[in-house]
Design an enzyme around this catalytic site. Structure first.
Site, PDB file in Angstrom:
ATOM      1  CD  GLU A 306      -3.025  -1.046   0.162  1.00  8.88           C
ATOM      2  OE1 GLU A 306      -3.025  -0.063  -0.599  1.00  8.88           O
ATOM      3  OE2 GLU A 306      -3.857  -1.984   0.081  1.00  8.88           O
ATOM      4  NE  ARG A 310      -3.657   2.808  -0.834  1.00 10.92           N
ATOM      5  CZ  ARG A 310      -4.912   2.722  -0.442  1.00 10.92           C
ATOM      6  NH1 ARG A 310      -5.547   3.779  -0.017  1.00 10.92           N
ATOM      7  NH2 ARG A 310      -5.536   1.555  -0.451  1.00 10.92           N
ATOM      8  CG  ASP A 439      -6.224  -7.268  -7.396  1.00 12.65           C
ATOM      9  OD1 ASP A 439      -5.197  -7.610  -6.794  1.00 12.65           O
ATOM     10  OD2 ASP A 439      -6.983  -6.370  -6.979  1.00 12.65           O
ATOM     11  CD  GLU A 575     -10.728  -1.438  -8.482  1.00  8.91           C
ATOM     12  OE1 GLU A 575     -11.878  -1.078  -8.151  1.00  8.91           O
ATOM     13  OE2 GLU A 575      -9.759  -1.375  -7.702  1.00  8.91           O
TER      14      GLU A 575
HETATM   15  C1  DMJ Z   1      -6.248   0.623  -4.865  1.00  7.69           C
HETATM   16  O1  DMJ Z   1      -5.446   0.805  -3.776  1.00  7.69           O
HETATM   17  C2  DMJ Z   1      -5.522  -0.029  -5.993  1.00  7.69           C
HETATM   18  O2  DMJ Z   1      -6.205   0.171  -7.174  1.00  7.69           O
HETATM   19  C3  DMJ Z   1      -5.304  -1.488  -5.765  1.00  7.69           C
HETATM   20  O3  DMJ Z   1      -4.716  -2.107  -6.859  1.00  7.69           O
HETATM   21  C4  DMJ Z   1      -6.609  -2.158  -5.466  1.00  7.69           C
HETATM   22  N1  DMJ Z   1      -7.329  -1.520  -4.436  1.00  7.69           N
HETATM   23  C5  DMJ Z   1      -7.486  -0.094  -4.454  1.00  7.69           C
HETATM   24  C6  DMJ Z   1      -8.666   0.422  -5.236  1.00  7.69           C
HETATM   25  O4  DMJ Z   1      -9.743  -0.362  -5.284  1.00  7.69           O
END
Ligand code: DMJ
Length: 675
Positions: A306, A310, A439, A575
């Site tokens: 994270e 970010r 994912d 998404e």
């Molecule tokens: C975000 O932090 C990123 O897109 C991550 O890959 C998946 N989760 C969240 C958004 O849904």
């Protein structure tokens, strides 16, 4: 007649120190007198000229030429000075006036951001090549010659256009105007230009033969939908600023904040969005916070994934867009502090790092890490190595990918969700999903391959194999509408469950097809984005839940999408909007913009908090009470609104997808060898 001339005509020899004006041939003086006829003057001048030496003539010609050049130069610079004077006074007026209906969180005019290593004007011409190296930073490879998406003039035009459209929207509330609006710099805005029914592909201009050619392109004016995104962003930002400034997340209902890492997560995630939206004042204010308040030397545990996507990703992309080395310095700092995560027996990183103490550890209950987490930090660490010249970042993350490439336990390219940090082996075998915990593994296979100039074949192989695995094991069609969806596989049993997270996939497939991969991937992308849209459209609020289950058999009174009580929440996730953006960029089909527009309106209807900010909700099936959760995730500003803005744009150079690759948190990073 001019009095002096009359006197000269009648009173003997001519005086040469005054101007005579003759009005007609009859006034010409006879032979021997002063002859001022044009023909005579021309002949006499010519004779004098002929009598001069060649040197004298050359000197005179040179003087004439010199004076002419001086004249041209001073005319141009006077024009510029006049223009900038006019513009400055217009700017001054504008900053003094409040935009009608849009109350800025802080209308104060902030000083321009200062570069750590150089003074610079507001939003200067940006070029990686031209940026001076910050202290101790080595130059990246010479093949990276990427310009920022617009130049100074482009951004200024955008600001003025934003204001012009804002005025239009405010004065016209509710009713459509017939008129075109012309901004003060002459950018024409057609009020209806983006509400037309679907049409053809976006007209891609011929590829510029050089960077300069690209620079000369006219900026594409902001349209009403983009303006609505800007308004939404400002509203969200106002809440964050008023109640959560410098903290991780806004709690808009309780007018407070929550901390996750205590690092101003929302502010950092939103930096490049502000840049892209042209929100100069907000950007400068946030930049000040980063310069003065952001400190990573803190005894705090952060999640490696994270904080990489970010914080590191956000700082790197903001560095690339703004050219401001402050952001690179901060990126280096956090990058170094995350490195202890890789000190594990297998080199598969731990999930958590204490960035103050320099220690790392797995979660308390397991020594496993999540597969998506350890394989979705590569774009950022690789870029950090390229920028700093320190290969340790790239080495650490490349090793993870190489190792995962060789692992057994995959199912036709599909990976399990966990990997052990001691053994380096997959654990909990037999469960395959494109949702949570797996994912972005798939997303980053393709994106690393593109980032590195399409040379790393193992990444491409793994990606292509995985998509085949998806087709073979996870694709199904729902009833009654025969929507193509991606389900899950658990120990040989198919489940018709699909996370909203999986909606990144249509965008990724489209990006692959755009980069020369199988054209059938685009067909699949088209089918899947329709499904993701239906995950919104078939729900009472028009907002998707976190998870849906698809009906495989038609039942009277049932739609394709079923929602379980535990899955009814919506976290303002990006998404679907992300994929809509890719689909629109690559097809030009305006239905994708229209779908995104519907989604934005529903966010405004059900998640907007009047006092500032947007909130996640607990129940997308109850329009009369969607049950606000009192939290605005940082990715709403970092991703959702950014992708909305880009989706509504017709400017393919507003983050050109042949030059930038978005990380999984929507932070654009440069492609090393742009197409
Ligand atoms: C975000 O932090 C990123 O897109 C991550 O890959 C998946 N989760 C969240 C958004 O849904």
């Amino acid at each position: 007649m001019y009095a002096g001339a009359a006197a000269a005509a009648t009173a003997g020899p001519p005086r040469r120190d005054f101007i005579s004006v003759s009005l007609g041939p009859e006034e010409a003086v006879g032979a021997g007198g002063y002859n001022n006829s044009k023909a005579w003057r021309r002949r006499s001048c010519w004779r004098k000229w002929k009598q001069l030496s060649r040197l004298q003539r050359s000197v005179i010609l040179f003087l004439f030429a010199f004076l002419a050049v001086c004249g041209v130069i001073s005319y141009t610079s006077m024009g510029e000075a006049w223009k900038s004077l006019t513009n400055k006074s217009l700017d001054d007026q504008r900053t003094k006036q409040e935009i009608p209906g849009v109350k800025l969180a802080n209308p104060a005019v902030l000083p321009a951001p200062q570069k750590a290593d150089a003074n610079r004007g507001d939003y200067p011409e940006l070029s990686l090549q031209k940026q001076p190296n910050p202290p101790h930073v080595r130059r990246g490879p010479s093949n990276l010659q990427i310009k920022a998406p617009w130049r100074d003039t482009r951004l200024k035009t955008r600001h003025s256009t934003i204001r012009a459209v804002e005025e239009l929207v405010q004065t016209d509330k509710g009713e459509k105007t017939e008129k075109s609006i012309i901004s003060w710099r002459g950018a024409v805005i057609e009020p209806d230009q983006n509400t037309e029914p679907p049409s053809s592909k976006i007209k891609e201009p011929d590829k510029p033969s050089s960077v300069e050619a690209e620079d000369q392109k006219e900026p594409v004016p902001i349209n009403e939908r983009q303006l609505a995104v800007i308004e939404a962003f400002r509203h969200a930002w106002r809440g964050y600023k008023d109640f959560a400034w410098g903290h991780d997340e806004l709690k808009p209902l309780s007018k407070s904040y929550s901390e996750w890492f205590g690092l101003g997560l929302t502010l950092i995630d939103a930096l490049d969005t502000m840049w892209i939206l042209g929100l100069k004042e907000e950007f400068e204010e946030a930049r000040k916070w980063v310069a003065n308040e952001l400190v990573f030397d803190k005894n705090v545990d952060v999640n490696l994934f994270e904080s990489t996507i970010r914080i590191l990703g956000g700082l790197l992309s903001t560095y690339h867009l703004s050219g401001d080395s402050l952001f690179l310095e901060k990126a280096k700092d956090i990058g170094n502090r995350l490195m202890p995560a890789f000190k594990t027996p297998s080199k598969i990183p731990y999930s958590d790092v204490n960035i103050g103490r320099g220690t790392a550890h797995p979660p308390r209950w397991t020594s496993d890490s999540t597969v998506a987490e350890v394989t979705s930090i590569q774009l950022e660490f690789r870029e950090l190595s390229r920028l700093t010249g320190d290969e340790k970042f790239q080495k650490a993350v490349d090793e993870v990918m190489k190792h995962v490439h060789t692992l057994s336990g995959k199912n036709d390219g599909l990976v399990p969700m966990f990997i052990n940090t001691n053994s380096g082996q997959f654990t909990h075998l037999g469960v395959y999903t494109l949702g949570a915990r797996a994912d972005s593994y798939y997303e980053y296979l393709l994106k690393q391959w593109i980032q590195g100039g399409k040379k790393e074949n193992e990444l491409l192989e793994d990606y292509m194999r995985a998509i085949e695995g998806v087709k073979k094991h996870l694709l199904q069609r729902s009833a009654p509408r025969k929507l193509t969806f991606v389900g899950e596989l658990a120990h040989g049993h198919f489940s018709a469950k699909m996370d909203h997270l999986v909606c990144f996939l249509p965008g990724t497939l489209a990006l692959g097809a755009h980069n020369g991969l199988d054209a059938n991937h685009m067909k699949l992308a088209e089918a899947l984005i329709e499904t993701c849209y239906q995950m919104y459209a078939q729900v009472e609020t028009g907002l998707s839940p976190e998870i849906v289950h698809f009906n495989l058999h038609a039942q009277k009174g049932h739609k394709d999408v079923e929602i379980k009580p535990a899955d009814r929440h919506n976290l303002l996730r990006p998404e679907t909007v992300e994929s809509l953006f890719y689909m629109y960029r690559f097809t030009g089909d305006k239905k994708y913009q229209d779908w995104g527009w519907e989604i934005l309106q529903n966010f405004n209807k059900y998640t907007r908090v009047p006092t500032g900010g947007y909130t996640s909700i607990n129940n997308v099936q109850n329009p009369s009470n969607p049950e606000p959760r009192d939290k605005m995730e940082s990715f709403f500003l970092g991703e959702t609104l950014k992708y909305m803005f880009l989706l509504f744009s017709d400017d393919i150079d507003l983050i050109n997808l042949d030059k930038f690759i978005f990380n999984t948190e929507a932070h654009p990073l440069p492609i090393w060898v742009p197409a």
